[in-house]
Design a protein around this motif. Structure first.
Motif, mmCIF file in Angstrom:
data_model
loop_
_atom_site.group_PDB
_atom_site.id
_atom_site.type_symbol
_atom_site.label_atom_id
_atom_site.label_comp_id
_atom_site.label_asym_id
_atom_site.label_seq_id
_atom_site.Cartn_x
_atom_site.Cartn_y
_atom_site.Cartn_z
ATOM 1 N N VAL A 23 9.801 2.495 10.899
ATOM 2 C CA VAL A 23 10.135 1.294 11.680
ATOM 3 C C VAL A 23 10.519 0.176 10.705
ATOM 4 O O VAL A 23 9.957 0.070 9.615
ATOM 5 C CB VAL A 23 8.952 0.813 12.571
ATOM 6 C CG1 VAL A 23 8.587 1.859 13.615
ATOM 7 C CG2 VAL A 23 7.747 0.465 11.729
ATOM 8 N N MET A 24 11.462 -0.620 11.128
ATOM 9 C CA MET A 24 11.944 -1.735 10.316
ATOM 10 C C MET A 24 10.815 -2.680 9.903
ATOM 11 O O MET A 24 10.782 -3.201 8.786
ATOM 12 C CB MET A 24 13.008 -2.467 11.149
ATOM 13 C CG MET A 24 13.306 -3.886 10.742
ATOM 14 S SD MET A 24 14.179 -3.975 9.162
ATOM 15 C CE MET A 24 14.402 -5.740 8.994
ATOM 16 N N GLU A 25 9.860 -2.929 10.835
ATOM 17 C CA GLU A 25 8.803 -3.913 10.551
ATOM 18 C C GLU A 25 7.929 -3.501 9.372
ATOM 19 O O GLU A 25 7.328 -4.340 8.723
ATOM 20 C CB GLU A 25 7.862 -4.098 11.755
ATOM 21 C CG GLU A 25 8.511 -4.558 13.018
ATOM 22 C CD GLU A 25 8.882 -3.381 13.904
ATOM 23 O OE1 GLU A 25 9.828 -2.625 13.522
ATOM 24 O OE2 GLU A 25 8.248 -3.195 14.937
ATOM 25 N N SER A 26 7.832 -2.209 9.122
ATOM 26 C CA SER A 26 6.884 -1.773 8.093
ATOM 27 C C SER A 26 7.517 -1.798 6.709
ATOM 28 O O SER A 26 7.841 -0.764 6.113
ATOM 29 C CB SER A 26 6.332 -0.382 8.405
ATOM 30 O OG SER A 26 5.341 -0.068 7.442
ATOM 31 N N TYR A 27 7.661 -3.032 6.180
ATOM 32 C CA TYR A 27 8.327 -3.130 4.874
ATOM 33 C C TYR A 27 7.518 -2.503 3.755
ATOM 34 O O TYR A 27 8.067 -2.122 2.731
ATOM 35 C CB TYR A 27 8.701 -4.586 4.548
ATOM 36 C CG TYR A 27 7.569 -5.584 4.633
ATOM 37 C CD1 TYR A 27 7.368 -6.340 5.784
ATOM 38 C CD2 TYR A 27 6.704 -5.771 3.564
ATOM 39 C CE1 TYR A 27 6.333 -7.264 5.869
ATOM 40 C CE2 TYR A 27 5.669 -6.691 3.630
ATOM 41 C CZ TYR A 27 5.486 -7.423 4.791
ATOM 42 O OH TYR A 27 4.455 -8.333 4.871
ATOM 43 N N SER A 28 6.213 -2.374 3.944
ATOM 44 C CA SER A 28 5.435 -1.796 2.836
ATOM 45 C C SER A 28 5.443 -0.266 2.839
ATOM 46 O O SER A 28 4.915 0.355 1.916
ATOM 47 C CB SER A 28 4.004 -2.328 2.842
ATOM 48 O OG SER A 28 3.226 -1.705 3.839
ATOM 49 N N THR A 29 6.013 0.357 3.881
ATOM 50 C CA THR A 29 6.190 1.823 3.829
ATOM 51 C C THR A 29 7.653 2.225 3.911
ATOM 52 O O THR A 29 8.021 3.288 3.432
ATOM 53 C CB THR A 29 5.437 2.560 4.973
ATOM 54 O OG1 THR A 29 6.103 2.339 6.239
ATOM 55 C CG2 THR A 29 4.001 2.089 5.093
ATOM 56 N N GLY A 88 8.313 5.096 1.202
ATOM 57 C CA GLY A 88 7.418 6.201 1.532
ATOM 58 C C GLY A 88 5.987 5.763 1.782
ATOM 59 O O GLY A 88 5.664 4.568 1.747
ATOM 60 N N PRO A 89 5.118 6.751 2.049
ATOM 61 C CA PRO A 89 3.738 6.461 2.445
ATOM 62 C C PRO A 89 3.043 5.474 1.507
ATOM 63 O O PRO A 89 3.160 5.577 0.293
ATOM 64 C CB PRO A 89 3.058 7.823 2.380
ATOM 65 C CG PRO A 89 4.153 8.830 2.443
ATOM 66 C CD PRO A 89 5.401 8.173 1.963
ATOM 67 N N ASN A 90 2.310 4.543 2.107
ATOM 68 C CA ASN A 90 1.549 3.551 1.341
ATOM 69 C C ASN A 90 0.232 3.348 2.071
ATOM 70 O O ASN A 90 0.190 2.751 3.141
ATOM 71 C CB ASN A 90 2.343 2.245 1.261
ATOM 72 C CG ASN A 90 1.539 1.102 0.669
ATOM 73 O OD1 ASN A 90 0.460 1.316 0.112
ATOM 74 N ND2 ASN A 90 2.046 -0.110 0.801
ATOM 75 N N LYS A 91 -0.831 3.855 1.475
ATOM 76 C CA LYS A 91 -2.138 3.768 2.132
ATOM 77 C C LYS A 91 -2.722 2.362 2.077
ATOM 78 O O LYS A 91 -3.770 2.097 2.658
ATOM 79 C CB LYS A 91 -3.110 4.758 1.480
ATOM 80 C CG LYS A 91 -3.455 4.364 0.052
ATOM 81 C CD LYS A 91 -4.445 5.305 -0.575
ATOM 82 C CE LYS A 91 -4.674 4.981 -2.041
ATOM 83 N NZ LYS A 91 -5.127 3.604 -2.315
ATOM 84 N N GLY A 92 -2.038 1.443 1.377
ATOM 85 C CA GLY A 92 -2.578 0.090 1.194
ATOM 86 C C GLY A 92 -2.494 -0.811 2.414
ATOM 87 O O GLY A 92 -3.045 -1.904 2.399
ATOM 88 N N TYR A 146 -0.636 7.229 -3.350
ATOM 89 C CA TYR A 146 0.300 6.913 -2.263
ATOM 90 C C TYR A 146 0.268 5.407 -2.040
ATOM 91 O O TYR A 146 -0.337 4.899 -1.112
ATOM 92 C CB TYR A 146 -0.046 7.717 -1.001
ATOM 93 C CG TYR A 146 0.268 9.192 -1.193
ATOM 94 C CD1 TYR A 146 1.484 9.708 -0.765
ATOM 95 C CD2 TYR A 146 -0.620 10.037 -1.859
ATOM 96 C CE1 TYR A 146 1.806 11.046 -0.966
ATOM 97 C CE2 TYR A 146 -0.300 11.366 -2.079
ATOM 98 C CZ TYR A 146 0.906 11.865 -1.633
ATOM 99 O OH TYR A 146 1.219 13.178 -1.854
ATOM 100 N N ILE A 147 0.906 4.709 -2.978
ATOM 101 C CA ILE A 147 0.926 3.245 -2.996
ATOM 102 C C ILE A 147 2.313 2.777 -2.551
ATOM 103 O O ILE A 147 3.198 3.587 -2.277
ATOM 104 C CB ILE A 147 0.608 2.713 -4.410
ATOM 105 C CG1 ILE A 147 1.611 3.297 -5.424
ATOM 106 C CG2 ILE A 147 -0.823 3.069 -4.800
ATOM 107 C CD1 ILE A 147 1.489 2.719 -6.824
ATOM 108 N N TRP A 148 2.490 1.486 -2.510
ATOM 109 C CA TRP A 148 3.789 0.888 -2.154
ATOM 110 C C TRP A 148 4.870 1.505 -3.064
ATOM 111 O O TRP A 148 4.775 1.425 -4.288
ATOM 112 C CB TRP A 148 3.716 -0.617 -2.375
ATOM 113 C CG TRP A 148 4.795 -1.436 -1.755
ATOM 114 C CD1 TRP A 148 6.129 -1.131 -1.686
ATOM 115 C CD2 TRP A 148 4.638 -2.715 -1.131
ATOM 116 N NE1 TRP A 148 6.804 -2.141 -1.061
ATOM 117 C CE2 TRP A 148 5.928 -3.126 -0.712
ATOM 118 C CE3 TRP A 148 3.545 -3.552 -0.903
ATOM 119 C CZ2 TRP A 148 6.142 -4.347 -0.066
ATOM 120 C CZ3 TRP A 148 3.764 -4.761 -0.267
ATOM 121 C CH2 TRP A 148 5.052 -5.159 0.148
#
Ligand code: G3I
Ligand code: 9MR
Ligand code: ZN
Length: 540
Positions: free
Chosen positions: A515-521, A489-493, A408-410
């Protein structure tokens, strides 16, 4: 604000085709569950879940309620005896049609350099963008006009490597499932002659050709501003100077691959364009031969946009050789392919932006050209081994997914769809139907059968993401985001500030926030849409 909450009974919110696998994933120990007609509340079917599973990826105890046997068209929800209820969903054979079209239409919305007009874009129309020529980094007096193509993602960069992956997925989808593309979208170019999927890919392929350095035949790695604009800037207002980053071997290799593929696929529709693709591919190949030992691409110090760095270019060369052989039948390409295949230091079944060997393997196995039997057998056996591994992981996973917890990476949704794509190709080439139900479950996951209870596609499902990291959706003043976009999608990083602050400690598959701020998920990207279009092409 985050609206998604983890859901008690997760289903595919689009619904299910009558004959497909149908599993409700129920939080907790499970027991009896029932299918209720959502229109009149009548119980139409009852079942018993399988024994509960400790699911490492979601961090939950879940029970799988298999209702594959219930095939009658209608609108339903799942209920349990302890009072939980799922979203309502349909059962009918057309559940994927609209989503498939929207996910293909998304590429039109990603277009750079053309105004999106109201008849085609609806409320998400906007002016043309990024039309100034780009400065060649390191040769500041030189400029190249490389307008057009698709924006990569929620940002406005245009990067060759992910662009080649995205175009290849769509072209392969058309190649294997032409009947899925019979309806016009429509696009400004629709002509009732060449299918719209080819018109849309052509928009990217024309740009890719502009990215080939006239002087050397190598391909510039990317075209971007020096840094990312603010999160709500519309494309036409992003007017900072554009730069071409240096030529790279990875960009040149996958360019050669997708161009040779295009030469073959466009040939029945546009012979002149097909010929230009082949010429571009051969020129790129010549550059690769002249540059056997290139360093991996790294961003020049002044350029802070997406890097798509990759120190391994053998897989891109392998893909290029396979496609050039498939298209031309010429022996030197076969020789080059065999030599690269023997090298073995790269993944031959990967379909990502960094590891692209899978495209080479597919091209060789699908080729009509004469093949070396031992090599073809070896690659086929490897493909089936990989498919069997994915199926085995899926069989142990609570949500029927082939991702291990550390996957579950970027951009994990790209892996979900890439795996389904590989399972489809393995099934098709081997004639096996064993992978079909796993493919269905991967699709169900994307549309809501996941621990978040979220559909990861804008505009589709009862609880779709609403706040993707996508600058036009943020800046256009339209309430709804652009439809048909697949979230990373989900990114545990924990690769962005929002994730570090709010998602630390969550299970891998729950490391997601709408949320918009969470570009890595929650960013969207062309190469997350493209494998999903491929997979849905099988289902429509
Ligand atoms: O591959 C390793 C894996 O082996 C390891 O276990 C795991 C642990 O975190 O990391 C994996 O690498 C990650 C890699 O993505 C996987 O593809 C990196 O940590 C992660 O930082 C990297 O993220 C990339 C991200 O850019 C940052 O560079 C994404 O793949 C890539 O899709 C994303 O692309 C961006 C562009 O830069 C700019 N445009 C938008 C686009 C989408 O967000
Ligand atoms: O918005 C950017 C997004 O499109 C990229 O994928 C991401 C890759 O690193 O970076 C985002 O930009 C962020 C930057 O990297 C760090 N500062 C905050 C930016 C988001 O607004
Ligand atoms: Zn643009």
């Amino acid at each position: 604000m985050e609206h998604a909450q983890q859901n008690g009974i997760a289903v595919n919110q689009l619904g299910y085709r009558s004959r497909d696998a149908k599993i409700a994933v129920i939080a907790g120990q499970g027991g009896r569950f029932r299918i209720v007609n959502a229109e009149n509340g009548e119980v139409v079917w009852q079942g018993q879940t399988a024994p509960a599973i400790e699911d490492a990826s979601s961090g939950r105890t879940v029970s799988r309620g298999d209702f594959t046997a219930w095939e009658a068209p209608g609108t339903y929800r799942i209920e349990t005896e302890d009072g939980q209820s799922s979203e309502s969903f349909g059962i009918n054979d057309a559940v994927y049609q609209d989503a498939h079209r929207a996910m293909l239409k998304a590429f039109y919305y990603f277009r750079c350099g053309a105004a999106l007009d109201e008849p085609h874009a609806g409320p998400w129309k906007h002016e043309a963008c990024h039309l100034t020529p780009a400065i060649v980094h390191g040769h500041e007096s030189r400029q190249v006009d490389a307008w057009g193509g698709w924006h990569d993602a929620g940002d406005y960069g245009k990067y060759v490597v992910p662009g080649a992956k995205a175009a290849a997925d769509l072209l392969l989808a058309f190649d294997l499932y032409p009947e899925a593309f019979a309806q016009p979208l429509p696009l400004p170019e629709s002509d009732g002659r060449m299918p719209d999927v080819l018109h849309e890919c052509r928009y990217e392929l024309d740009w890719l050709q502009r990215m080939q350095d006239e002087e050397s035949g190598g391909v510039f790695h990317k075209l971007t501003t020096l840094r990312f604009p603010a999160g709500d800037v519309m494309p036409e207002d992003d007017t900072a100077p554009l730069y071409l980053s240096p030529v790279s071997a990875t960009a040149t290799g996958c360019f050669a691959g997708v161009m040779a593929m295009s030469a073959r696929i466009y040939s029945p529709y546009d012979e002149a364009f097909a010929a230009s693709c082949l010429k571009a591919s051969e020129r790129a190949w010549a550059w690769l031969e002249d540059h056997p030992d290139e360093p991996g691409f790294r961003n020049p110090a002044e350029i802070a946009t997406g890097e798509y760095g990759d120190g391994q270019d053998a897989d891109e060369r392998y893909w290029a050789a396979a496609e050039l052989y498939r298209t031309t039948g010429e022996t030197p390409y076969h020789e080059a392919f065999r030599a690269l295949a023997k090298q073995g230091s790269f993944g031959k079944y990967e379909l990502g932006w960094a590891d692209m060997g899978g495209y080479g393997t597919f091209a060789y196995l699908m080729s009509e050209q004469e093949e070396e039997p031992e090599l073809a057998q070896e690659l086929m056996a490897g493909l089936l081994r990989r498919a069997d591994e994915l199926a085995a992981v899926s069989d142990r996973d609570g949500y029927g997914l082939s991702l291990l917890p550390d996957q579950y990476i970027w951009g994990s949704n790209m892996l979900v769809m890439n795996h389904a794509m590989l399972l489809l190709v393995a099934g098709r080439l081997s004639g096996s139907e064993d992978y079909e139900r796993h493919v269905h479950e991967h699709v169900h996951y994307v549309f809501g059968a996941n621990v978040m209870g979220t559909s990861y596609v804008t505009g589709y499902g009862a609880r779709p993401i609403r706040h993707p990291h996508h600058r036009p959706s943020e800046g256009d003043g339209v309430e709804e985001p652009v439809p048909g976009l697949v979230s990373g999608g989900p990114n545990k990083g924990l690769h962005d500030d929002y994730a570090r602050e709010h998602l630390a400690g969550r299970a891998p598959a729950a490391s997601f926030a709408d949320v918009m701020e969470s570009y890595s998920t929650n960013e969207v990207a062309i190469y997350w849409n493209s494998p999903a279009v491929f997979v849905l092409s099988h289902l429509v």
